[in-house]
Design a protein around this motif. Structure first.
Motif, PDB file in Angstrom:
ATOM      1  N   GLY A  48       3.375 -22.229 -10.977  1.00  0.00           N
ATOM      2  CA  GLY A  48       4.628 -21.508 -11.156  1.00  0.00           C
ATOM      3  C   GLY A  48       5.808 -22.427 -11.421  1.00  0.00           C
ATOM      4  N   GLU A  49       6.956 -21.817 -11.570  1.00  0.00           N
ATOM      5  CA  GLU A  49       8.212 -22.534 -11.809  1.00  0.00           C
ATOM      6  C   GLU A  49       9.199 -22.184 -10.696  1.00  0.00           C
ATOM      7  N   LEU A  50       9.875 -23.202 -10.191  1.00  0.00           N
ATOM      8  CA  LEU A  50      10.835 -23.035  -9.096  1.00  0.00           C
ATOM      9  C   LEU A  50      12.213 -23.478  -9.541  1.00  0.00           C
ATOM     10  N   THR A  51      13.218 -22.668  -9.242  1.00  0.00           N
ATOM     11  CA  THR A  51      14.609 -23.038  -9.524  1.00  0.00           C
ATOM     12  C   THR A  51      15.442 -22.771  -8.278  1.00  0.00           C
ATOM     13  N   MET A  52      16.360 -23.677  -8.000  1.00  0.00           N
ATOM     14  CA  MET A  52      17.293 -23.519  -6.895  1.00  0.00           C
ATOM     15  C   MET A  52      18.681 -23.905  -7.379  1.00  0.00           C
ATOM     16  N   LYS A  53      19.685 -23.169  -6.934  1.00  0.00           N
ATOM     17  CA  LYS A  53      21.063 -23.493  -7.298  1.00  0.00           C
ATOM     18  C   LYS A  53      22.010 -22.957  -6.241  1.00  0.00           C
ATOM     19  N   ALA A  54      23.174 -23.546  -6.186  1.00  0.00           N
ATOM     20  CA  ALA A  54      24.209 -23.130  -5.244  1.00  0.00           C
ATOM     21  C   ALA A  54      25.543 -23.108  -5.977  1.00  0.00           C
ATOM     22  N   ALA A  55      26.226 -21.970  -5.910  1.00  0.00           N
ATOM     23  CA  ALA A  55      27.520 -21.829  -6.582  1.00  0.00           C
ATOM     24  C   ALA A  55      28.314 -20.723  -5.907  1.00  0.00           C
ATOM     25  N   ASP A  56      29.621 -20.958  -5.761  1.00  0.00           N
ATOM     26  CA  ASP A  56      30.536 -19.963  -5.190  1.00  0.00           C
ATOM     27  C   ASP A  56      30.083 -19.491  -3.815  1.00  0.00           C
ATOM     28  N   GLY A  57      29.548 -20.398  -3.018  1.00  0.00           N
ATOM     29  CA  GLY A  57      29.158 -20.063  -1.661  1.00  0.00           C
ATOM     30  C   GLY A  57      27.851 -19.324  -1.534  1.00  0.00           C
ATOM     31  N   VAL A  58      27.099 -19.170  -2.630  1.00  0.00           N
ATOM     32  CA  VAL A  58      25.837 -18.440  -2.595  1.00  0.00           C
ATOM     33  C   VAL A  58      24.711 -19.359  -3.059  1.00  0.00           C
ATOM     34  N   PHE A  59      23.687 -19.460  -2.232  1.00  0.00           N
ATOM     35  CA  PHE A  59      22.486 -20.213  -2.603  1.00  0.00           C
ATOM     36  C   PHE A  59      21.446 -19.226  -3.112  1.00  0.00           C
ATOM     37  N   SER A  60      20.822 -19.561  -4.220  1.00  0.00           N
ATOM     38  CA  SER A  60      19.806 -18.671  -4.781  1.00  0.00           C
ATOM     39  C   SER A  60      18.546 -19.465  -5.114  1.00  0.00           C
ATOM     40  N   LEU A  61      17.439 -18.837  -4.882  1.00  0.00           N
ATOM     41  CA  LEU A  61      16.126 -19.425  -5.160  1.00  0.00           C
ATOM     42  C   LEU A  61      15.335 -18.454  -6.010  1.00  0.00           C
ATOM     43  N   GLY A  62      14.692 -18.982  -7.029  1.00  0.00           N
ATOM     44  CA  GLY A  62      13.864 -18.151  -7.890  1.00  0.00           C
ATOM     45  C   GLY A  62      12.514 -18.811  -8.142  1.00  0.00           C
ATOM     46  N   ILE A  63      11.463 -18.026  -8.054  1.00  0.00           N
ATOM     47  CA  ILE A  63      10.108 -18.509  -8.306  1.00  0.00           C
ATOM     48  C   ILE A  63       9.414 -17.527  -9.239  1.00  0.00           C
ATOM     49  N   VAL A  64       8.794 -18.066 -10.266  1.00  0.00           N
ATOM     50  CA  VAL A  64       8.002 -17.252 -11.196  1.00  0.00           C
ATOM     51  C   VAL A  64       6.591 -17.837 -11.236  1.00  0.00           C
ATOM     52  N   ILE A  65       5.602 -17.012 -10.893  1.00  0.00           N
ATOM     53  CA  ILE A  65       4.209 -17.453 -10.821  1.00  0.00           C
ATOM     54  C   ILE A  65       3.361 -16.525 -11.669  1.00  0.00           C
ATOM     55  N   PRO A  66       2.544 -17.063 -12.558  1.00  0.00           N
ATOM     56  CA  PRO A  66       1.637 -16.194 -13.331  1.00  0.00           C
ATOM     57  C   PRO A  66       0.560 -15.593 -12.434  1.00  0.00           C
ATOM     58  N   ILE A  67       0.346 -14.290 -12.572  1.00  0.00           N
ATOM     59  CA  ILE A  67      -0.668 -13.592 -11.783  1.00  0.00           C
ATOM     60  C   ILE A  67      -2.007 -13.690 -12.509  1.00  0.00           C
TER      61      ILE A  67
END
Length: 302
Positions: free
Chosen positions: A280-299
């Motif tokens: 899969g692919e992992l992305t993490m970022k933090a902006a404007d006081g909000v942390f977000s994490l995204g993961i996309v994995i092929p089923i």
């Protein structure tokens, strides 16, 4: 002169781009001693056997020394990289074993909670049947407070995920954190139970730790979504963070700000490792006081 120039060129194109986490290198002093000894041997060899030779022989000798030095440094870097990977793998395996043990304990706790809540529901039904007396508002309120624990129960279609989310939901209830989750647990059936528990456990542990550091109770919020989009599993998590403790990123990944770097930051590395394990692919970022994490994995196709 030529040898020094060659070393400078190697450093400019290779050396300054190399980053080594010394906290994870086994016997790092041994590597330093071995490296210095090899360089001293090459320098002495050049001084003794090449210094007084004709210029053509000296040039060939210096080029040979430079090549040997480059190969030696490459071997040292490869060995140190192997040490770092081995250290990370051992730490992650240990963390995963602990997560699995925690899973078994949490499952037993939740089974006991379900039994207790079932008994309470039976008690509610018997309030009107014992002697014909109407229950008082205080009695009803007490029973309602006891069965509110069901507000933290999750039913996603995946037993392992249900156990984890319910445990974290109970934790959030005790610590004043608003936890919302929309999850299609059936889309996670292709993952091993220990991997699933480790992945989501680390995601939520990091999010809850960040949420607890926020003084504004209205921002102690953690949102998690797990859904299937075609042939992809999409995981998204968001939470607020304290501006004074804003995440520091390196190579797209947050790094721990704690002094003991060898024993902290394992959760983030475990998330990345689990994601790579399932391609899969992992992305993490933090902006404007909000942390977000995204993961996309092929089923995988059934």
């Amino acid at each position: 002169m030529m040898f020094a120039l060659m070393c400078l060129v190697i450093y400019a194109f290779i050396g300054r781009r190399v980053s080594i986490d010394e906290h994870k290198i086994r016997a790092r002093y041994g590597w330093v001693v071995a490296c210095v000894a090899a360089m001293m041997l090459m320098v002495v060899f050049s001084m003794v056997f090449v210094q007084r030779k004709p210029m053509e022989v000296q040039t060939v000798g210096f080029l040979y020394d430079s090549l040997c030095m480059t190969l030696m440094l490459t071997l040292v870097l490869l060995a140190s990289t192997n040490d770092q990977l081995r250290s990370d793998l051992i730490a992650m395996q240990q963390a995963d074993r602990l997560k699995t043990q925690h899973y078994e304990m949490a499952k037993e706790n939740i089974e006991q909670i379900n039994i207790r809540c079932h008994d309470i529901r039976k008690l509610v039904g018997s309030l009107y049947a014992d002697d014909g007396r109407m229950p008082t508002p205080e009695m009803i309120r007490e029973v309602e407070n006891n069965i509110r624990i069901y507000d933290s129960m999750f039913h996603t279609g995946n037993d392992s995920l249900d156990v984890l989310l319910t445990e974290k939901g109970l934790y959030c209830s005790r610590h004043g954190i608003v936890f919302t989750c929309m999850a299609d647990g059936r889309s996670l059936d292709f993952m091993e139970r220990s991997d699933l528990y480790s992945l989501f456990g680390n995601i939520l542990d990091n999010a809850l730790e960040s949420a607890q550091q926020i003084e504004d109770a209205g921002k102690r919020v953690v949102n998690l979504s797990v859904q299937r989009d075609g042939g992809l599993l999409v995981i998204h998590e968001e939470n607020y963070y304290d501006a004074a403790r804003a995440p520091i990123f390196k190579n797209g990944m947050p790094v721990t700000t704690k002094s003991d770097k060898a024993n902290h930051g394992l959760g983030t590395r475990s998330i990345a490792w689990q994601t790579r394990k399932y391609h899969g692919e992992l992305t993490m970022k933090a902006a404007d006081g909000v942390f977000s994490l995204g993961i996309v994995i092929p089923i995988p196709a059934e």
